[in-house]
Design a protein around this motif. Structure first.
Motif, PDB file in Angstrom:
ATOM      1  N   ASP A 177      -4.900  11.911 -12.322  1.00 23.95           N
ATOM      2  CA  ASP A 177      -3.818  11.032 -11.848  1.00 23.95           C
ATOM      3  C   ASP A 177      -4.243  10.103 -10.718  1.00 23.95           C
ATOM      4  O   ASP A 177      -3.853   8.934 -10.677  1.00 23.95           O
ATOM      5  N   ASN A 178      -5.056  10.653  -9.785  1.00 24.20           N
ATOM      6  CA  ASN A 178      -5.502   9.815  -8.666  1.00 24.20           C
ATOM      7  C   ASN A 178      -6.305   8.617  -9.159  1.00 24.20           C
ATOM      8  O   ASN A 178      -6.185   7.514  -8.628  1.00 24.20           O
ATOM      9  N   TYR A 179      -7.154   8.878 -10.178  1.00 19.62           N
ATOM     10  CA  TYR A 179      -7.985   7.798 -10.704  1.00 19.62           C
ATOM     11  C   TYR A 179      -7.124   6.768 -11.429  1.00 19.62           C
ATOM     12  O   TYR A 179      -7.384   5.572 -11.377  1.00 19.62           O
ATOM     13  N   GLU A 180      -6.100   7.280 -12.091  1.00 17.85           N
ATOM     14  CA  GLU A 180      -5.214   6.374 -12.797  1.00 17.85           C
ATOM     15  C   GLU A 180      -4.461   5.485 -11.799  1.00 17.85           C
ATOM     16  O   GLU A 180      -4.324   4.273 -11.979  1.00 17.85           O
ATOM     17  N   ARG A 181      -4.015   6.141 -10.717  1.00 15.20           N
ATOM     18  CA  ARG A 181      -3.330   5.403  -9.655  1.00 15.20           C
ATOM     19  C   ARG A 181      -4.243   4.319  -9.081  1.00 15.20           C
ATOM     20  O   ARG A 181      -3.821   3.193  -8.811  1.00 15.20           O
ATOM     21  N   LEU A 182      -5.502   4.731  -8.906  1.00  8.45           N
ATOM     22  CA  LEU A 182      -6.509   3.828  -8.346  1.00  8.45           C
ATOM     23  C   LEU A 182      -6.682   2.608  -9.256  1.00  8.45           C
ATOM     24  O   LEU A 182      -6.758   1.467  -8.791  1.00  8.45           O
ATOM     25  N   TRP A 183      -6.734   2.871 -10.555  1.00  5.87           N
ATOM     26  CA  TRP A 183      -6.942   1.814 -11.547  1.00  5.87           C
ATOM     27  C   TRP A 183      -5.835   0.770 -11.466  1.00  5.87           C
ATOM     28  O   TRP A 183      -6.050  -0.413 -11.656  1.00  5.87           O
ATOM     29  N   ARG A 184      -4.612   1.249 -11.178  1.00  2.80           N
ATOM     30  CA  ARG A 184      -3.471   0.332 -11.148  1.00  2.80           C
ATOM     31  C   ARG A 184      -3.177  -0.186  -9.742  1.00  2.80           C
ATOM     32  O   ARG A 184      -2.213  -0.915  -9.540  1.00  2.80           O
ATOM     33  N   ASP A 185      -4.026   0.199  -8.751  1.00  3.56           N
ATOM     34  CA  ASP A 185      -3.755  -0.139  -7.356  1.00  3.56           C
ATOM     35  C   ASP A 185      -4.345  -1.518  -7.019  1.00  3.56           C
ATOM     36  O   ASP A 185      -5.555  -1.689  -6.939  1.00  3.56           O
ATOM     37  N   ARG A 186      -3.462  -2.472  -6.812  1.00  3.88           N
ATOM     38  CA  ARG A 186      -3.903  -3.836  -6.545  1.00  3.88           C
ATOM     39  C   ARG A 186      -4.739  -3.939  -5.268  1.00  3.88           C
ATOM     40  O   ARG A 186      -5.727  -4.661  -5.203  1.00  3.88           O
ATOM     41  N   ILE A 187      -4.327  -3.170  -4.250  1.00  2.00           N
ATOM     42  CA  ILE A 187      -5.043  -3.255  -2.971  1.00  2.00           C
ATOM     43  C   ILE A 187      -6.458  -2.689  -3.091  1.00  2.00           C
ATOM     44  O   ILE A 187      -7.399  -3.196  -2.478  1.00  2.00           O
ATOM     45  N   PHE A 188      -6.615  -1.648  -3.925  1.00  2.00           N
ATOM     46  CA  PHE A 188      -7.969  -1.123  -4.132  1.00  2.00           C
ATOM     47  C   PHE A 188      -8.879  -2.184  -4.739  1.00  2.00           C
ATOM     48  O   PHE A 188     -10.004  -2.378  -4.302  1.00  2.00           O
ATOM     49  N   TRP A 189      -8.355  -2.904  -5.739  1.00  3.83           N
ATOM     50  CA  TRP A 189      -9.171  -3.945  -6.377  1.00  3.83           C
ATOM     51  C   TRP A 189      -9.490  -5.058  -5.390  1.00  3.83           C
ATOM     52  O   TRP A 189     -10.583  -5.623  -5.392  1.00  3.83           O
ATOM     53  N   GLN A 190      -8.515  -5.343  -4.538  1.00  2.00           N
ATOM     54  CA  GLN A 190      -8.762  -6.375  -3.528  1.00  2.00           C
ATOM     55  C   GLN A 190      -9.872  -5.930  -2.572  1.00  2.00           C
ATOM     56  O   GLN A 190     -10.792  -6.696  -2.246  1.00  2.00           O
ATOM     57  N   ALA A 191      -9.799  -4.655  -2.151  1.00  2.00           N
ATOM     58  CA  ALA A 191     -10.815  -4.126  -1.240  1.00  2.00           C
ATOM     59  C   ALA A 191     -12.186  -4.154  -1.914  1.00  2.00           C
ATOM     60  O   ALA A 191     -13.197  -4.524  -1.296  1.00  2.00           O
ATOM     61  N   LEU A 192     -12.212  -3.771  -3.207  1.00  2.00           N
ATOM     62  CA  LEU A 192     -13.473  -3.770  -3.946  1.00  2.00           C
ATOM     63  C   LEU A 192     -14.031  -5.192  -4.047  1.00  2.00           C
ATOM     64  O   LEU A 192     -15.221  -5.428  -3.837  1.00  2.00           O
ATOM     65  N   TYR A 193     -13.121  -6.133  -4.333  1.00  2.00           N
ATOM     66  CA  TYR A 193     -13.533  -7.534  -4.412  1.00  2.00           C
ATOM     67  C   TYR A 193     -14.105  -7.994  -3.067  1.00  2.00           C
ATOM     68  O   TYR A 193     -15.163  -8.631  -3.011  1.00  2.00           O
ATOM     69  N   ASN A 194     -13.405  -7.638  -1.976  1.00  2.00           N
ATOM     70  CA  ASN A 194     -13.891  -8.017  -0.646  1.00  2.00           C
ATOM     71  C   ASN A 194     -15.280  -7.454  -0.374  1.00  2.00           C
ATOM     72  O   ASN A 194     -16.155  -8.140   0.154  1.00  2.00           O
ATOM     73  N   SER A 195     -15.484  -6.179  -0.732  1.00  2.00           N
ATOM     74  CA  SER A 195     -16.784  -5.548  -0.488  1.00  2.00           C
ATOM     75  C   SER A 195     -17.874  -6.209  -1.312  1.00  2.00           C
ATOM     76  O   SER A 195     -18.974  -6.466  -0.807  1.00  2.00           O
ATOM     77  N   LEU A 196     -17.580  -6.468  -2.592  1.00  2.00           N
ATOM     78  CA  LEU A 196     -18.589  -7.071  -3.464  1.00  2.00           C
ATOM     79  C   LEU A 196     -18.945  -8.477  -2.995  1.00  2.00           C
ATOM     80  O   LEU A 196     -20.110  -8.854  -2.917  1.00  2.00           O
ATOM     81  N   ARG A 197     -17.900  -9.236  -2.645  1.00  2.00           N
ATOM     82  CA  ARG A 197     -18.103 -10.595  -2.174  1.00  2.00           C
ATOM     83  C   ARG A 197     -18.997 -10.602  -0.930  1.00  2.00           C
ATOM     84  O   ARG A 197     -19.965 -11.359  -0.836  1.00  2.00           O
ATOM     85  N   TYR A 198     -18.677  -9.701  -0.003  1.00  2.00           N
ATOM     86  CA  TYR A 198     -19.460  -9.605   1.228  1.00  2.00           C
ATOM     87  C   TYR A 198     -20.904  -9.217   0.918  1.00  2.00           C
ATOM     88  O   TYR A 198     -21.851  -9.788   1.461  1.00  2.00           O
ATOM     89  N   THR A 199     -21.086  -8.262   0.011  1.00  2.00           N
ATOM     90  CA  THR A 199     -22.424  -7.801  -0.340  1.00  2.00           C
ATOM     91  C   THR A 199     -23.253  -8.946  -0.927  1.00  2.00           C
ATOM     92  O   THR A 199     -24.385  -9.184  -0.504  1.00  2.00           O
ATOM     93  N   ALA A 226     -16.718 -15.322   9.829  1.00  2.00           N
ATOM     94  CA  ALA A 226     -16.948 -14.537  11.047  1.00  2.00           C
ATOM     95  C   ALA A 226     -17.678 -13.235  10.727  1.00  2.00           C
ATOM     96  O   ALA A 226     -18.615 -12.847  11.434  1.00  2.00           O
ATOM     97  N   LEU A 227     -17.275 -12.559   9.646  1.00  2.00           N
ATOM     98  CA  LEU A 227     -17.947 -11.311   9.260  1.00  2.00           C
ATOM     99  C   LEU A 227     -19.409 -11.565   8.908  1.00  2.00           C
ATOM    100  O   LEU A 227     -20.299 -10.808   9.292  1.00  2.00           O
ATOM    101  N   LEU A 228     -19.654 -12.646   8.171  1.00  2.00           N
ATOM    102  CA  LEU A 228     -21.028 -12.967   7.786  1.00  2.00           C
ATOM    103  C   LEU A 228     -21.852 -13.355   9.015  1.00  2.00           C
ATOM    104  O   LEU A 228     -23.045 -13.059   9.084  1.00  2.00           O
ATOM    105  N   ALA A 229     -21.186 -13.996   9.987  1.00  2.00           N
ATOM    106  CA  ALA A 229     -21.903 -14.363  11.210  1.00  2.00           C
ATOM    107  C   ALA A 229     -22.389 -13.106  11.931  1.00  2.00           C
ATOM    108  O   ALA A 229     -23.520 -13.060  12.426  1.00  2.00           O
ATOM    109  N   ILE A 230     -21.537 -12.074  11.980  1.00  2.00           N
ATOM    110  CA  ILE A 230     -21.971 -10.822  12.620  1.00  2.00           C
ATOM    111  C   ILE A 230     -23.170 -10.248  11.868  1.00  2.00           C
ATOM    112  O   ILE A 230     -24.168  -9.849  12.475  1.00  2.00           O
ATOM    113  N   ALA A 231     -23.072 -10.230  10.537  1.00  2.00           N
ATOM    114  CA  ALA A 231     -24.158  -9.668   9.742  1.00  2.00           C
ATOM    115  C   ALA A 231     -25.454 -10.451   9.960  1.00  2.00           C
ATOM    116  O   ALA A 231     -26.515  -9.869  10.176  1.00  2.00           O
TER     117      ALA A 231
END
Lengths: 298, 298
Positions: free
Chosen positions: A53-75, A161-166
């Motif tokens: 159930d937690n994984y299913e919730r995760l799959w449908r969680d918009r904020i999780f996808w946003q966070a993942l997108y943010n992390s990937l973009r930053y990487t 700003a985040l990239l500047a710190i990095a």
């Protein structure tokens, strides 16, 4: 006891025992529990099995996808910046022209940011990217003919700003990695190429790059880990785990929010398991690609 | 008189010429030097900015950000007076951090070199397996582990202690890896000589091998010392009591929107850098060696 101390057969196991205990108690058991918890709903210490159930919730969680997108973009963007720039700088320092004293000063000054804690770096960069029109970045913006910008309010400017710190923290370290690799290349290679009339640029592409490939692979790998697990830079820059429209929220930030701040351990564990799976896949393909397994087995 | 002078000038020029011919910078060298100098200065801007900030009114700095536009008349030593007379818990944080750093570094050096010795000096059946575990642990970011480890140490009743900050990291994978490389370069004859003299396996390590590992110890002491001094995420999770706070944790508490202690924030952040900066100036070589230790050579 005496036999124990003198046994050549037992000794290696006793020597590596502290590592084995650490591995078991602080890695394998917690990570194992993390898998178990990811299939549970954990409320006030009461755990109920809820399957996936937690994984299913995760799959449908918009904020999780946003966070993942943010992390990937930053990487991806840190890779785009923090590989070519340090490579070029290392090549500049490694060249036989120029003043040795300036190079030494450069190396030292570029290295200093790596000594600062993420807390101090965050405090300083918050002040550099402050909203007032006299803050350093707005003075730069003004000089370039735009601004003032409310850097930390907007998605793209917050990312800057985040990239500047990095960039500030890791350019020097990556340059040192590449420089160490370049200094290990025999000078005969370059001499031979010069005699054949190869230009500096061609020498860089055909001699330097192939010879420091292991270093490049290593730096790329640690940068991917660093990028995907980025959290504190954002936490400090936005003075907490909340940013406008979650623009600074990363996967680890989301894990922190769910697990530590909201105490939703089951769901947060699922976030952790997904991230761990991604990282381990990268990790193992790196070790295979770099031939580490073969080398250690031989 | 004139002639004598002229002769002097002539000999001076004559003497200078060969040296000048060797070192006269080409255009390329000029461009390179200017570029490196500019980058070095940019990389120092954040530190210079915060240093200047220590002479300014804290609330003003937080409001305006740090700026190139400095009103020289407003600079004062007030913050320094505050720091040394009325800085509340600041020096307690400082002392806590020092204590924790020294303890953790000594522990890490002993435990990790001990483990590394087992990997470097003996052949045993499961060695490859365990060493691969070291490599995996070395590359997995701590952020992956933080939540399960946090749950684990809470259950073990270890939360809010310095023991729990240090204990999971005494067998530090990077440090083990570095020491192992170093030990591989030590001739095995030393071990045989020790055995012939009737020294136990552990006696050989402590009395014969450890004393000759000073350079490796120095590099790893510096690396671990810096990491401990700046350690933020793990202490943030496990420390609860304000009297146990370390510098990064304490400084972070000053960065609240409701803060009324911004004078202390700026000078405190700057002051926390000083021990690391002094060590860096004294032992730059060990810093670079230590921080780039992870790079797998060849």
């Amino acid at each position: 006891m005496k036999q124990l101390l003198y046994s050549k057969r037992l000794a290696p196991y006793l020597f590596i025992l502290p590592f084995l205990v650490t591995l078991a108690v602080f890695w394998i058991v917690p990570l194992g529990r993390s898998f178990v918890m990811s299939t549970q709903e954990v409320l006030y210490g009461q755990a109920t099995f809820i399957g996936l159930d937690n994984y299913e919730r995760l799959w449908r969680d918009r904020i999780f996808w946003q966070a993942l997108y943010n992390s990937l973009r930053y990487t991806v963007l840190t890779l785009v910046l923090l590989i070519p720039i340090p490579l070029a700088l290392a090549a500049l320092i490694n060249s036989n022209i120029g003043s040795a004293r300036i190079k030494a000063f450069f190396k030292a000054s570029m290295f200093v940011p790596a000594l600062t804690s993420v807390v101090v770096a965050g405090i300083v960069f918050r002040l550099i990217f402050a909203e007032s029109d006299v803050a350093i970045m707005n003075q730069v913006a003004d000089f370039l003919g735009f601004g003032p910008v409310r850097w930390l309010r907007g998605d793209a400017t917050g990312l800057v700003a985040l990239l500047a710190i990095a960039l500030w923290r890791w350019t020097g370290v990556n340059t040192m990695y590449f420089l160490a690799g370049m200094q290990a290349i025999p000078t005969e290679y370059y001499e031979a190429a010069s005699i054949d009339g190869a230009s500096k640029v061609r020498q860089f592409i055909h001699i330097t790059i192939p010879n420091i490939r292991p270093t490049i692979v290593y730096v790329v790998t640690i940068s991917v880990y660093g990028g995907l697990s980025m959290f504190l830079e954002s936490f400090m820059l936005y003075a907490g785990n909340n940013s406008p429209n979650n623009q600074g929220l990363t996967v680890v930030g989301y894990l922190y929010r769910k697990g530590i701040e909201e105490n939703d351990l089951g769901f947060a564990s699922a976030v952790g398991v997904v991230l761990l799976a991604v990282i381990m896949a990268i990790n193992i393909s790196y070790l295979v690609a770099s031939g580490t397994f073969k080398k250690e087995a031989a | 008189m004139m002639a004598a002078l002229q002769e002097n000038v002539q000999t001076a020029t004559a003497r200078a010429t060969p040296a000048e011919r060797r070192t006269r910078p080409s255009t390329g060298a000029w461009v390179q030097s200017v570029l490196l100098l500019v980058m070095a200065l940019i990389s120092l801007v954040p530190l210079i900015a915060i240093f200047v900030g220590t002479f300014q009114d804290g609330n003003e700095v937080i409001r305006r950000g740090v700026s190139f536009d400095v009103d020289l008349g407003s600079l004062s030593l007030d913050n320094y007076v505050l720091l040394f007379t009325d800085s509340g818990p600041y020096f307690r944080w400082f002392a806590n951090t020092l204590l924790l750093t020294v303890g953790q570094v000594v522990g890490t050096l002993l435990v990790s070199s001990f483990v590394a010795y087992g990997f470097a000096m003996y052949e045993f059946r499961t060695k490859t397996l365990w060493f691969i575990m070291v490599l995996l642990v070395m590359t997995v970011p701590f952020e992956m582990l933080m939540l399960p480890l946090y749950v684990q140490v809470n259950d073990m009743g270890l939360a809010d202690t310095y023991t729990v900050i240090a204990l999971p990291f005494l067998a530090s994978a990077v440090t083990i890896f570095f020491f192992r490389q170093y030990f591989l370069g030590i001739p095995k004859e030393i071990l045989e000589a020790g055995r012939v003299d009737g020294v136990s396996e552990f006696g050989i390590f402590f009395r014969l091998v450890l004393p000759i590992t000073r350079p490796a110890m120095a590099a790893m002491a510096i690396l671990n010392g810096m990491l401990c001094w700046n350690n933020f995420l793990w202490p943030l999770l496990v420390l609860r009591s304000p009297e146990k706070f370390t510098l990064p944790i304490g400084l972070n508490t000053l960065l609240t929107p409701y803060g009324n202690n911004y004078e202390l924030l700026i000078i405190g952040a700057f002051f926390s850098l000083i021990p690391v900066l002094i060590l860096f100036l004294a032992f730059q070589r060990f810093f670079i060696e230590g921080i780039t230790a992870g790079a797998v050579k060849g």
